[in-house]
Design a protein around this motif. Structure first.
Motif, PDB file in Angstrom:
ATOM      1  N   VAL A  61       1.424  -8.488   6.035  1.00 48.33           N
ATOM      2  CA  VAL A  61       2.875  -8.357   6.009  1.00 48.33           C
ATOM      3  C   VAL A  61       3.328  -7.377   4.934  1.00 48.33           C
ATOM      4  CG1 VAL A  61       3.315 -10.635   6.963  1.00 48.33           C
ATOM      5  CG2 VAL A  61       3.146 -10.358   4.490  1.00 48.33           C
ATOM      6  N   GLY A  62       2.379  -6.885   4.146  1.00 53.02           N
ATOM      7  CA  GLY A  62       2.718  -5.978   3.063  1.00 53.02           C
ATOM      8  C   GLY A  62       2.832  -4.539   3.522  1.00 53.02           C
ATOM      9  N   ASN A  63       3.236  -3.691   2.595  1.00 50.97           N
ATOM     10  CA  ASN A  63       3.391  -2.256   2.842  1.00 50.97           C
ATOM     11  C   ASN A  63       2.462  -1.485   1.923  1.00 50.97           C
ATOM     12  OD1 ASN A  63       5.688  -2.434   4.691  1.00 50.97           O
ATOM     13  ND2 ASN A  63       6.769  -3.203   2.901  1.00 50.97           N
ATOM     14  N   VAL A  64       2.102  -0.273   2.351  1.00 55.33           N
ATOM     15  CA  VAL A  64       1.278   0.596   1.519  1.00 55.33           C
ATOM     16  C   VAL A  64       2.088   1.061   0.321  1.00 55.33           C
ATOM     17  CG1 VAL A  64       0.003   2.766   1.439  1.00 55.33           C
ATOM     18  CG2 VAL A  64      -0.070   1.361   3.498  1.00 55.33           C
ATOM     19  N   MET A  65       1.517   0.933  -0.859  1.00 60.93           N
ATOM     20  CA  MET A  65       2.157   1.444  -2.076  1.00 60.93           C
ATOM     21  C   MET A  65       1.858   2.938  -2.120  1.00 60.93           C
ATOM     22  SD  MET A  65       1.311  -1.526  -4.883  1.00 60.93           S
ATOM     23  CE  MET A  65      -0.181  -2.280  -4.240  1.00 60.93           C
ATOM     24  N   ARG A  66       2.571   3.708  -1.308  1.00 60.05           N
ATOM     25  CA  ARG A  66       2.267   5.134  -1.103  1.00 60.05           C
ATOM     26  C   ARG A  66       2.253   5.954  -2.391  1.00 60.05           C
ATOM     27  NH1 ARG A  66       1.911   5.586   4.219  1.00 60.05           N
ATOM     28  NH2 ARG A  66       3.192   4.276   5.522  1.00 60.05           N
ATOM     29  N   GLY A  67       3.057   5.651  -3.333  1.00 54.87           N
ATOM     30  CA  GLY A  67       3.115   6.421  -4.564  1.00 54.87           C
ATOM     31  C   GLY A  67       1.882   6.303  -5.426  1.00 54.87           C
ATOM     32  N   VAL A  68       1.059   5.296  -5.191  1.00 56.11           N
ATOM     33  CA  VAL A  68      -0.108   5.104  -6.050  1.00 56.11           C
ATOM     34  C   VAL A  68      -1.396   5.644  -5.439  1.00 56.11           C
ATOM     35  CG1 VAL A  68       0.895   3.099  -7.161  1.00 56.11           C
ATOM     36  CG2 VAL A  68      -0.667   2.776  -5.279  1.00 56.11           C
TER      37      VAL A  68
END
Length: 72
Positions: A61-68
């Protein structure tokens, strides 16, 4: 939060006490010093999946922490 005894709280994985601890990703493929906005433990599986060359779990249910992620 459950209780081991009446006066001692216990935390279960994913419980309220654990949910208040922000993730601090580090290591290969992770951009150092990247800000984490609204990231939580539910985002960990979705974030490490691209680093492993895999799709996030279908039940995630989570999202990719794209900035990291350096390669995303």
């Amino acid at each position: 939060m459950g209780r081991v005894r009446d006066d001692v709280p216990s935390a279960a994985p994913g419980g309220p006490a654990e949910a208040q601890v922000p993730p601090v990703p580090s290591g290969a493929g992770i951009r150092a010093g990247a800000p984490l906005c609204d990231a939580g433990l539910v985002d960990v599986a979705a974030t490490i999946s691209p680093l492993l060359g895999a799709q996030p779990p279908s039940t995630s249910v989570g999202n990719v922490m794209r900035g990291v992620i350096e390669r995303h």
